[in-house]
Design a protein around this motif. Structure first.
Motif, mmCIF file in Angstrom:
data_model
loop_
_atom_site.group_PDB
_atom_site.id
_atom_site.type_symbol
_atom_site.label_atom_id
_atom_site.label_comp_id
_atom_site.label_asym_id
_atom_site.label_seq_id
_atom_site.Cartn_x
_atom_site.Cartn_y
_atom_site.Cartn_z
ATOM 1 N N ILE A 227 0.857 -1.181 0.000
ATOM 2 C CA ILE A 227 0.000 0.000 0.000
ATOM 3 C C ILE A 227 0.899 1.237 0.000
ATOM 4 N N HIS A 228 0.687 2.136 -0.954
ATOM 5 C CA HIS A 228 1.496 3.356 -1.002
ATOM 6 C C HIS A 228 1.219 4.256 0.200
ATOM 7 N N GLU A 229 -0.034 4.413 0.552
ATOM 8 C CA GLU A 229 -0.425 5.266 1.684
ATOM 9 C C GLU A 229 -1.268 4.438 2.652
ATOM 10 N N PRO A 230 -0.624 3.613 3.472
ATOM 11 C CA PRO A 230 -1.351 2.663 4.315
ATOM 12 C C PRO A 230 -2.283 3.308 5.329
ATOM 13 N N GLN A 231 -1.917 4.455 5.873
ATOM 14 C CA GLN A 231 -2.753 5.085 6.895
ATOM 15 C C GLN A 231 -4.135 5.423 6.346
ATOM 16 N N ASN A 232 -4.180 6.026 5.174
ATOM 17 C CA ASN A 232 -5.470 6.383 4.579
ATOM 18 C C ASN A 232 -6.263 5.150 4.170
ATOM 19 N N PHE A 233 -5.581 4.172 3.606
ATOM 20 C CA PHE A 233 -6.269 2.980 3.128
ATOM 21 C C PHE A 233 -6.858 2.180 4.287
ATOM 22 N N LEU A 234 -6.052 1.932 5.302
ATOM 23 C CA LEU A 234 -6.495 1.091 6.417
ATOM 24 C C LEU A 234 -7.594 1.761 7.230
ATOM 25 N N GLY B 180 -10.013 3.308 6.092
ATOM 26 C CA GLY B 180 -11.281 3.106 5.411
ATOM 27 C C GLY B 180 -11.909 1.750 5.627
ATOM 28 N N ILE B 181 -11.125 0.766 6.099
ATOM 29 C CA ILE B 181 -11.692 -0.580 6.275
ATOM 30 C C ILE B 181 -11.853 -0.978 7.748
ATOM 31 N N LYS B 182 -11.399 -0.153 8.669
ATOM 32 C CA LYS B 182 -11.436 -0.512 10.089
ATOM 33 C C LYS B 182 -12.851 -0.677 10.625
ATOM 34 N N LEU B 183 -13.809 -0.033 9.981
ATOM 35 C CA LEU B 183 -15.188 -0.083 10.474
ATOM 36 C C LEU B 183 -15.886 -1.397 10.135
ATOM 37 N N TYR B 184 -15.268 -2.229 9.299
ATOM 38 C CA TYR B 184 -15.959 -3.401 8.791
ATOM 39 C C TYR B 184 -15.272 -4.681 9.276
ATOM 40 N N PRO B 185 -15.908 -5.409 10.192
ATOM 41 C CA PRO B 185 -15.282 -6.617 10.767
ATOM 42 C C PRO B 185 -15.086 -7.746 9.767
ATOM 43 N N ASN B 186 -15.797 -7.710 8.649
ATOM 44 C CA ASN B 186 -15.643 -8.775 7.650
ATOM 45 C C ASN B 186 -14.523 -8.498 6.652
ATOM 46 N N ILE B 187 -13.823 -7.363 6.814
ATOM 47 C CA ILE B 187 -12.719 -7.021 5.910
ATOM 48 C C ILE B 187 -11.428 -6.920 6.713
ATOM 49 N N GLU B 188 -10.393 -7.618 6.249
ATOM 50 C CA GLU B 188 -9.128 -7.673 6.986
ATOM 51 C C GLU B 188 -7.954 -7.469 6.043
ATOM 52 N N TYR B 189 -7.026 -6.619 6.467
ATOM 53 C CA TYR B 189 -5.764 -6.467 5.750
ATOM 54 C C TYR B 189 -4.747 -7.382 6.421
ATOM 55 N N VAL B 190 -4.176 -8.315 5.654
ATOM 56 C CA VAL B 190 -3.278 -9.314 6.241
ATOM 57 C C VAL B 190 -1.813 -9.013 5.964
ATOM 58 N N GLY B 191 -1.531 -7.881 5.316
ATOM 59 C CA GLY B 191 -0.157 -7.427 5.154
ATOM 60 C C GLY B 191 0.480 -7.814 3.831
ATOM 61 N N ILE B 192 1.782 -7.551 3.754
ATOM 62 C CA ILE B 192 2.583 -7.971 2.600
ATOM 63 C C ILE B 192 3.079 -9.374 2.911
#
Length: 329
Positions: A199-206, A208-220
């Motif tokens: 992710i180029h700009e991880p702070q902004n991207f992440l 946006g998904i923190k509110l949704y428990p069914n969506i998870e970022y698992v990293g590089i």
């Protein structure tokens, strides 16, 4: 054979698809006893010593490379890497007319058009990409060869049960990967979505998904970790606005994932009607197709088809035979 590889593109991330393709080709050719040199721009090279010089991607310094090398060694091969959401006709018009000779203004497209006849062979990844060379540049079919991409990862015979989640791997904030619409589909249709990649700009991207428990970022993910996710995921989604091939989807299919994929461009050629094709601009189409893929699997038929037709050994054998065939002409 002794072959030079020229990098004609900018590498920003370690997961760059063109770099991955080049490294796969290098390894595959070397395993068959050939010597492959990665050309360093600061080094003085003896271009005459190579049987072939393969340039990856049109644009950037292509014109200068060809103009300089061709008088010394005419055996120049181009892997053009055309990832496009426009037509071969528009590609032709852009290549032929996007220049102002009087002002010495050029473009990557016009540069390609100028040196098109000095390229001995074009190595494309699909029938779709081939059309840009035949219709866009007017190159005869005998000077073009399709070398499909293949899975770069070792295949697993694991038969572990699939888990009911959708996986997506890419540069996640690359607009053409269309991850925002995939996220919107997951929110609306409530399927579990796991996202992996740079992710180029991880702070902004992440954020946006923190509110949704069914969506998870698992990293590089490392290759071992990526294989584990491919083994676990029921569905892999790649609803890009445009895509050249989509190597991650090809890898996922080889690991038994059902594929939800953009209906635009070349990637669908690789799946023989066994992928769920979607309009990348339609959140509902994406969401409904993911749910459908969860319920109605095209596996293991798809996995067997991918392994039989796009195994790395098959693709590298084709590349080797192609180079040998033109060497005698």
């Amino acid at each position: 054979m002794k072959i030079a590889f020229i990098n004609n593109f900018t590498i920003v991330t370690p997961t760059n698809g063109i770099k991955t393709q080049a490294m796969m080709w290098k390894k595959g050719l070397e395993e068959r006893g050939h010597e492959v040199n990665l050309i360093e721009p600061w080094k003085t090279n003896d271009w005459r010593e190579y049987d072939y010089i393969i340039i990856f991607k049109y644009g950037t310094a292509l014109y200068e490379y060809v103009r300089t090398i061709a008088p010394l060694n005419p055996n120049i091969v181009l892997a053009p890497i055309i990832d496009s959401n426009y037509s071969p006709r528009l590609f032709y018009l852009t290549c032929k007319y996007l220049k102002v000779d009087a002002l010495r203004l050029r473009s990557n497209y016009s540069d390609l058009y100028k040196i098109k006849d000095q390229i001995k062979l074009y190595l494309v990844r699909s029938e779709y990409e081939k059309r840009f060379i035949t219709e866009g540049l007017g190159i005869a079919e005998e000077r073009i060869k399709i070398i499909p991409l293949s899975s770069r990862l070792p295949l697993s015979e694991s038969k572990q049960p699939k888990e009911n989640f959708c996986l997506h791997v890419s540069i996640l904030d690359d607009k053409r990967k269309n991850v925002k619409k995939l996220i919107a589909a997951a929110v609306k249709y409530r399927f579990e979505l796991k996202l992996a990649g740079y992710i180029h700009e991880p702070q902004n991207f992440l954020k946006g998904i923190k509110l949704y428990p069914n969506i998870e970022y698992v990293g590089i993910l490392s290759d071992d970790e990526l294989c584990q996710y491919y083994q676990r995921a029921k569905v892999f989604a790649l609803p890009s606005t445009y895509e050249g091939v989509g190597m991650a989807a090809l890898e996922a299919a080889a690991y038994g994932c059902d594929i939800v994929m953009t209906n635009i461009g070349a990637p669908k050629e690789y799946y023989k009607g066994l992928a769920y094709l979607v309009n990348p601009n339609d959140v509902d189409d994406i969401g409904k197709s993911v749910l459908k893929a969860m319920e109605h699997s095209n596996q293991p038929t798809l996995q067997q088809y991918i392994i039989e037709n796009f195994h790395i050994s098959n693709c590298m054998s084709l590349l080797e035979k192609t180079l040998y065939s033109i060497k005698t002409k």
